[in-house]
Enzyme design. Structure first.
Site: not given
Length: 415
Positions: A198, A226, A257
């Site tokens: 990240s 992610h 996300k």
């Protein structure tokens, strides 16, 4: 009640420790937004161009998801009322879990998914429960050194609860991990790693790690927070991108996300998911996420898997290529990354804070990231792209960064 001028001991300690953080330029501050999550944000009464969220596909303010949330509330109400194992498991949760499992069915045989309210809970549940598969003291957990906080805390909790051995490894040195596993006689071994790191934006070497897991009879737990929604032709994540298949993979994805909403899930072979339901304390004892959220996420998955999702990923990849080709610094360090996470390392906390302040003055929201989130001496700007950013947005940012770097260098020269 006694009211003295001097604070009592615990309060005094809190104040002293906060002052110490401030002196090291490590104190964090909350900033409240007055607008939806998007590439433009209203913060403290000012309009800022945001290059700092994890809303990679630009779905957080998507009209179809706003409509789905209202539909979900109309159909299921606004709360779940209990944990999943009492009465809180709605049909909305059930349908979402079936969709999530279908995303990974080509990569995990007999896949089943379990939905959580946060990625933190998903990681704590998966790591601590899996460590309980072996008798106390007979599990080894291999954790990548740059794993993010919830993986680290899950490993620490598993070590405390199950007396598991914890071994840290560098994800760029697979041969060293091979040597460690080769000498491990414990019956249960778990390799724990981020799919996309990240703070650096680089990818885990999933194929190599899976080969090691198969060679030494280990589980491979991948947190693709992610990568889910972004990586792979259909946005199914790093397993799709790397085209791997194994029933020893424990896959964790985040839904707040790229999916644009909130929550997370664990996807694994059915027996592993059943074990989490039986022994995963954070899952057992947490009130279920409101079913309206699950209903909204089902619509988000449809978008991710559709032509629209493909177009959004294409736009995101175009922005990444422009950044790689056109962003050149004189002194600052651009970290190589093929993802929407594009860090710029400035070194000291003071330098990162100064650059972030200059960006703020120029109308950009890109906070400074400092230890302990990143290693000492590697404070940085963590720049992230969204499919809602235009090419013009990005090129304006590149021009602004070049001007700010020149300003900072000139300031240093004249000191």
């Amino acid at each position: 009640m006694k009211n003295s001028a001097a604070p009592f001991n615990a309060l005094g300690l809190a104040q002293e420790n906060i002052a110490d953080l401030e002196s090291q330029l490590l104190k964090r501050k909350l900033r409240a937004t007055h607008s939806p999550c998007d590439t433009k944000a209203l913060v403290d009464g000012r309009k800022l161009k945001a290059f700092c969220s994890n809303d990679y596909l630009g779905l957080a303010n998507h009209p179809k998801l706003i409509k789905a949330l209202a539909e979900g509330a109309e159909k299921y109400g606004v709360g779940s009322g209990a944990s999943h194992l009492i009465s809180g498991h709605s049909m909305a949760h059930e349908l979402l879990e079936q969709q999530l499992a279908s995303f990974q069915k080509q990569h995990i045989p007999n896949a089943k998914a379990l939905f959580f309210s946060t990625g933190y809970l998903a990681n704590l549940t998966a790591i601590t429960a899996l460590a309980k598969l072996a008798p106390q003291g007979s599990a080894s957990i291999y954790s990548a050194k740059l794993n993010h906080a919830s993986l680290i805390d899950g490993v620490r909790l598993a070590a405390a609860q199950s007396k598991a051995s914890v071994i840290l490894f560098d994800h760029t040195e697979v041969d060293a991990l091979n040597a460690l596993l080769k000498n491990d006689s414990n019956p249960l071994k778990i390799i724990v790693i981020d799919g996309v790191f990240s703070m650096d934006g680089d990818l885990a070497p999933i194929k190599k790690l899976l080969l090691l897991a198969e060679q030494y009879d280990a589980l491979l737990l991948v947190d693709d927070a992610h990568g889910f929604g972004v990586l792979g032709k259909h946005g199914h994540g790093i397993l799709e991108q790397e085209n791997v298949n194994s029933d020893r993979i424990i896959y964790i994805g985040t839904l707040g996300k790229a999916a644009g909403v909130g929550g997370a899930f664990v996807c694994a072979q059915e027996s592993f998911i059943e074990w989490l339901i039986q022994k995963g304390r954070p899952f057992i004892y947490s009130t279920a996420t409101p079913p309206a959220i699950a209903h909204t996420l089902s619509k988000s998955l449809e978008i991710i898997d559709s032509n629209e999702g493909g177009n959004r990923r294409a736009q995101l990849n175009k922005l990444i290529r422009i950044w790689q080709d056109e962003m050149h610094f004189a002194k600052w360090e651009k970290v190589p990354s093929c993802t929407a996470i594009q860090p710029v390392v400035l070194g000291s906390n003071a330098n990162a804070l100064h650059a972030a302040k200059l960006l703020d003055a120029a109308g950009y929201w890109i906070p400074a990231i400092r230890p302990p989130t990143v290693p000492q001496g590697s404070a940085r700007l963590r720049i992230t792209f969204s499919a809602n950013h235009s090419e013009t947005d990005l090129r304006q940012l590149i021009d602004t960064l070049n001007a700010i770097e020149k300003q900072v260098i000139d300031e240093e020269t004249h000191e």
